[in-house]
Enzyme design. Structure first.
Site, PDB file in Angstrom:
ATOM      1  N   GLU A  27      49.314  52.933 135.059  1.00 54.98           N
ATOM      2  CA  GLU A  27      48.454  52.591 133.904  1.00 54.98           C
ATOM      3  C   GLU A  27      47.859  51.173 133.895  1.00 54.98           C
ATOM      4  O   GLU A  27      47.689  50.594 132.813  1.00 54.98           O
ATOM      5  CB  GLU A  27      49.213  52.833 132.583  1.00 54.98           C
ATOM      6  N   GLU A  85      56.710  59.660 113.308  1.00 52.14           N
ATOM      7  CA  GLU A  85      56.318  58.745 112.234  1.00 52.14           C
ATOM      8  C   GLU A  85      55.219  59.322 111.349  1.00 52.14           C
ATOM      9  O   GLU A  85      55.023  58.854 110.232  1.00 52.14           O
ATOM     10  CB  GLU A  85      55.886  57.388 112.808  1.00 52.14           C
ATOM     11  N   GLU A 144      63.740  58.227 124.061  1.00 51.84           N
ATOM     12  CA  GLU A 144      64.473  56.975 123.919  1.00 51.84           C
ATOM     13  C   GLU A 144      65.823  57.262 123.274  1.00 51.84           C
ATOM     14  O   GLU A 144      65.896  57.857 122.211  1.00 51.84           O
ATOM     15  CB  GLU A 144      63.662  56.054 123.005  1.00 51.84           C
ATOM     16  N   HIS A 184      63.290  47.546 126.262  1.00 53.67           N
ATOM     17  CA  HIS A 184      62.874  46.487 125.332  1.00 53.67           C
ATOM     18  C   HIS A 184      63.652  45.202 125.558  1.00 53.67           C
ATOM     19  O   HIS A 184      63.318  44.161 125.009  1.00 53.67           O
ATOM     20  CB  HIS A 184      63.049  46.954 123.891  1.00 53.67           C
TER      21      HIS A 184
HETATM   22  N1  GLN Z   1      53.046  56.243 128.919  1.00 56.41           N
HETATM   23  C1  GLN Z   1      53.202  55.157 128.053  1.00 56.41           C
HETATM   24  C2  GLN Z   1      53.793  53.969 128.787  1.00 56.41           C
HETATM   25  O1  GLN Z   1      54.547  54.160 129.676  1.00 56.41           O
HETATM   26  C3  GLN Z   1      54.087  55.499 126.883  1.00 56.41           C
HETATM   27  C4  GLN Z   1      54.133  54.412 125.853  1.00 56.41           C
HETATM   28  C5  GLN Z   1      54.991  54.720 124.652  1.00 56.41           C
HETATM   29  O2  GLN Z   1      55.884  55.504 124.703  1.00 56.41           O
HETATM   30  N2  GLN Z   1      54.748  54.091 123.546  1.00 56.41           N
HETATM   31  O3  GLN Z   1      53.532  52.836 128.498  1.00 56.41           O
END
Ligand code: GLN
Ligand code: ZN
Length: 760
Positions: free
Chosen positions: A487, A608, A668, A697
């Site tokens: 990405e 959410e 997560e 994180h």
């Molecule tokens: N594919 C996205 C990334 O890896 C997913 C981001 C997310 O879960 N908020 O950054």
């Protein structure tokens, strides 16, 4: 009777995100505390001026905060976790920032307090922490100082405070469990003190926000309202109790009996029958009617409101008009947008324009302004509706033709998974990542240069390809099984996609605070949505051409794109979401055609978007699940669909997650030590699943042993055939050193566990 007007709060970030700049400069020691204070003062002064200049009757004071308004109350009542203070007495802005951001300066664990979503908005607040036998005192007088500041400028001031019950509700008990409601009677005296101090200043009204009144509340919480407001109401200052984000019919019995002087209701999010209002709301209350949306950016139809409110003028209740909730959730001022045409700009109302709307409407109601002004104001609304940006007949037809049997995949997971296993030839416990790899300074600069036209498309794409190639090389070296392109071309997972979709417009300065100094710039959905060109195909195809291992393509799902945008209001969210899904379906099918066998559709916002009240959940979940499924309708059995979710409690919507019928879900869980897994003891998740094995994180590198332990734990609940191994979210915020070390350990742990199984 003369109608007054006010807002519940104004954006605190400043017109050009001055607060962000000041905060971040202060944190990195580039400016002094005094300079930070001045920056805040300037923003407040500007905000008040905007309100007065527009013609509001009050300036709202107390909506400003250095990080978060819930944290304001924690400071006010001295509810600061021990780990964030150097000594008992210390309480200053640095303490506040330590609670919000943690600190690396001390040896002790000084991790930040948790952060979570403010009701169903995209704003995050700092979760108050409560411990048994805690004591409070009036320790932080920001509210008083800011009221004095506004009074000294000669304004009519209406302070706002988050109410004690909502504050308590939003907090979390730490350590030994106890009922946090027990703390209420210790917190109330501080509110009393605040109110008393304000009454010395001849403040007439105080707005106390209790948005939890729109929720389904347990009995003991309901009861506590009466008790609290009996204590707070000393008749020295009038209390305007503000409710928002929904209606309050189910709690009216409590509210009607409270010793308050005014009640604010949200007529945008709540369903109210205006003409009946006087029949069920206590007639002694002044009513503040929230008619200008604080959650969306469309110009209000003031003429319609005028016609609805006119008969209301004869009722017994005095009334004010207001924003539905604080304007915190909309950008500051549309007039500075220089990328949008005047025609497009005229459809929108941001913070500044919303104040103006209230002022125009109240002046017309008060017969101080000709009704023609309302006609003038709403002209652009009609122009918008008939513009060709809004309607796309092809899209509308496509949506109307969706039938139930056009949503689900043809064959069951059982059949698909066999075919996929054969085709993909993956080992047991396949390893993968969530999509993004580190977004280095270099990558950011590259995108910026491209956007600023410093480099051309050809050069840009060549550079992006170099990053993709590097990502593939690294992943092969690490020995991951399912690779991603990483990405590098994406700024933000929603903005990136919406730029390739018709039906969206983008602002340049339309920032909204997400948390602390972080702001988001949601795209605006203005019309029917369709895909302009293939979006991700060339990148995924390129990545796949570099490796024999399968490359997983990455898409952002329809519900997330919808949740993180400003939606249009003339069609339902369900409709918008399905339009996006169809556009993504085109992309999915193109990816498949170009030789991609695994496609991930991220839905981090699915949870959410859930409505605040349970009775509305089914409807939402039903259309959001369908939208997700629609994206991959028509793909071959051999194409493996993944999804990813994060930041949430999944347990209560697990059956809908199952209904998504993704072949693989990565989620997560690692922050809660895989607490989620307990759930799978009793609930048999049917498809493949990759509970994140480490927390991306945090900069900490998970050890091999740690990951092995988590995998062993996971295998207690999830079968060997179903389990995937992956981090818990995308890696874009980490650097390469952290990323490689962590993934190395992840792969090694997986190899070790596989060996164990093969031995048996
Ligand atoms: N594919 C996205 C990334 O890896 C997913 C981001 C997310 O879960 N908020 O950054
Ligand atoms: Zn995630």
């Amino acid at each position: 009777m003369s109608i007054k007007n006010h807002i519940l709060g104004f954006p605190r970030i400043g017109l050009y995100r001055e607060l962000k700049t000041a905060q971040e400069n202060y944190w990195s020691n580039k400016i002094t505390l005094n300079e930070l204070l001045i920056a805040g003062k300037k923003i407040r002064k500007k905000n008040w001026k905007i309100q007065i200049k527009s013609g509001l009757d009050y300036v709202t004071v107390g909506d400003f905060s250095w990080y978060d308004h819930v944290l304001n109350i924690s400071m006010m009542i001295n509810n600061i976790p021990k780990r964030h203070r150097f000594d008992e007495k210390e309480l200053n802005l640095d303490t506040l920032f330590r609670v919000a951001r943690g600190s690396k300066l001390t040896n002790k664990n000084c991790s930040a307090s948790e952060m979570t979503k403010w009701f169903n908005t995209n704003y995050h607040y700092i979760v108050p922490e409560f411990t048994n036998n805690q004591n409070f005192y009036f320790s932080w007088k920001q509210i008083i100082e800011e009221v004095d500041e506004a009074l000294s400028l000669g304004y009519s001031v209406k302070p706002v405070l988050l109410g004690p019950l909502t504050y308590l509700w939003l907090g979390k008990v730490k350590g030994i469990y106890f009922n946090k409601l027990d703390l209420l009677e210790k917190i109330l005296p501080i509110y009393q003190e605040v109110l008393l101090e304000l009454s010395y200043r001849k403040v007439e009204w105080i707005q106390i926000d209790e948005p939890i009144l729109v929720l389904d509340l347990p009995k003991d919480w309901k009861k506590s309202f009466k008790l609290s407001y009996n204590i707070l109401n000393q008749n020295k200052i009038k209390i305007l109790l503000a409710t928002y984000f929904g209606d309050i019919h189910h709690n009216l019995e409590i509210i009607n009996n409270l010793p308050i002087h005014g009640l604010h209701i949200d007529l945008i999010s709540g369903k109210y029958n205006l003409s009946q209002l006087h029949n069920y709301v206590n007639n002694n209350f002044l009513l503040s009617l929230g008619i200008i949306s604080g959650r969306n950016i469309w110009k209000a139809n003031l003429l319609e409101w005028f016609n609805k409110l006119k008969p209301f003028m004869n009722f017994k209740n005095t009334f004010w008009i207001s924003s539905s909730c604080s304007l915190l959730h909309v950008p500051v001022d549309v007039s500075i947008e220089d990328n949008l045409t005047d025609f497009v700009k005229s459809w929108f109302s941001f913070g500044v324009q919303k104040c103006l709307e209230l002022s125009i409407l109240s002046r017309v109601l008060n017969k101080k302004l000709d009704i023609q002004e309302l006609h003038n104001w709403i002209k652009p609304i009609y122009a918008y509706r008939s513009s060709n940006i809004v309607n796309n007949v092809v899209v509308q037809k496509r949506v109307s033709k969706i039938s139930l049997d056009q949503i689900k995949r043809k064959n069951s997971f059982f059949i698909r998974s066999k075919i996929q296993k054969k085709k993909l030839n993956l080992p047991i416990l396949p390893t993968t990542t969530i999509g993004s790899f580190p977004q280095t300074k270099e990558i950011r600069k590259l995108r910026l240069d491209y956007n600023n036209k410093i480099i051309n498309q050809l050069d840009y794409e060549r550079e992006i390809k170099i990053h993709i190639k590097n990502n593939i090389i690294q992943q092969e070296k690490l020995g991951l099984d399912v690779l991603v392109h990483g990405e590098p071309e994406r700024n933000d997972m929603v903005e990136y996609f919406s730029e390739y979709l018709e039906g969206f417009v983008f602002t340049k300065y339309g920032w909204v605070q997400s948390y602390g100094s972080r702001c988001v710039k949601p795209p605006i959905i203005v019309g029917d949505i369709s895909r302009i060109t293939p979006i991700t195909v060339k990148w995924s195809k390129f990545a796949q051409s570099l490796t024999k291992k399968p490359v997983k393509a990455m898409l952002t799902g329809p519900v997330t794109i919808l949740c993180w945008s400003f939606p249009r209001e003339d069609v339902s969210k369900e409709n918008i979401s399905k339009q996006i899904a169809l556009a993504l379906q085109d992309e999915v099918l193109d990816l498949e055609k170009s030789g991609i066998n695994i496609i991930q559709i991220d839905e981090p916002a699915l949870r959410e978007g859930l409505p605040l009240r349970k009775k509305e959940w089914n409807d939402y979940l039903s259309w959001s699940v369908k939208s997700f499924q629609l994206c991959s309708f028509g793909v071959k059995d051999s194409t493996q669909i993944h999804t990813h979710m994060c930041y949430c409690e999944f347990n209560d919507i697990m059956s809908s997650i199952v209904d998504l019928d993704a072949d693989v879900i990565t989620i997560e869980t690692s922050r809660s030590d895989m607490e989620l897994l307990e759930f799978f003891k009793t609930f048999k998740y049917p498809n493949d699943i990759g509970p994140g094995v480490y927390d991306i994180h945090s900069p900490n590198i998970p050890t091999v042993r740690w990951i092995e332990k988590l995998l062993i734990k996971a295998l207690k609940y999830i079968s060997l055939e179903q389990l995937w191994v992956n981090p818990d979210c995308g890696l874009k915020t980490r650097n390469w050193v952290e990323t490689s070390l962590a993934l190395q350990n992840m792969v090694q742990a997986t190899i070790n566990i596989r060996k164990n199984f093969l031995k048996k």
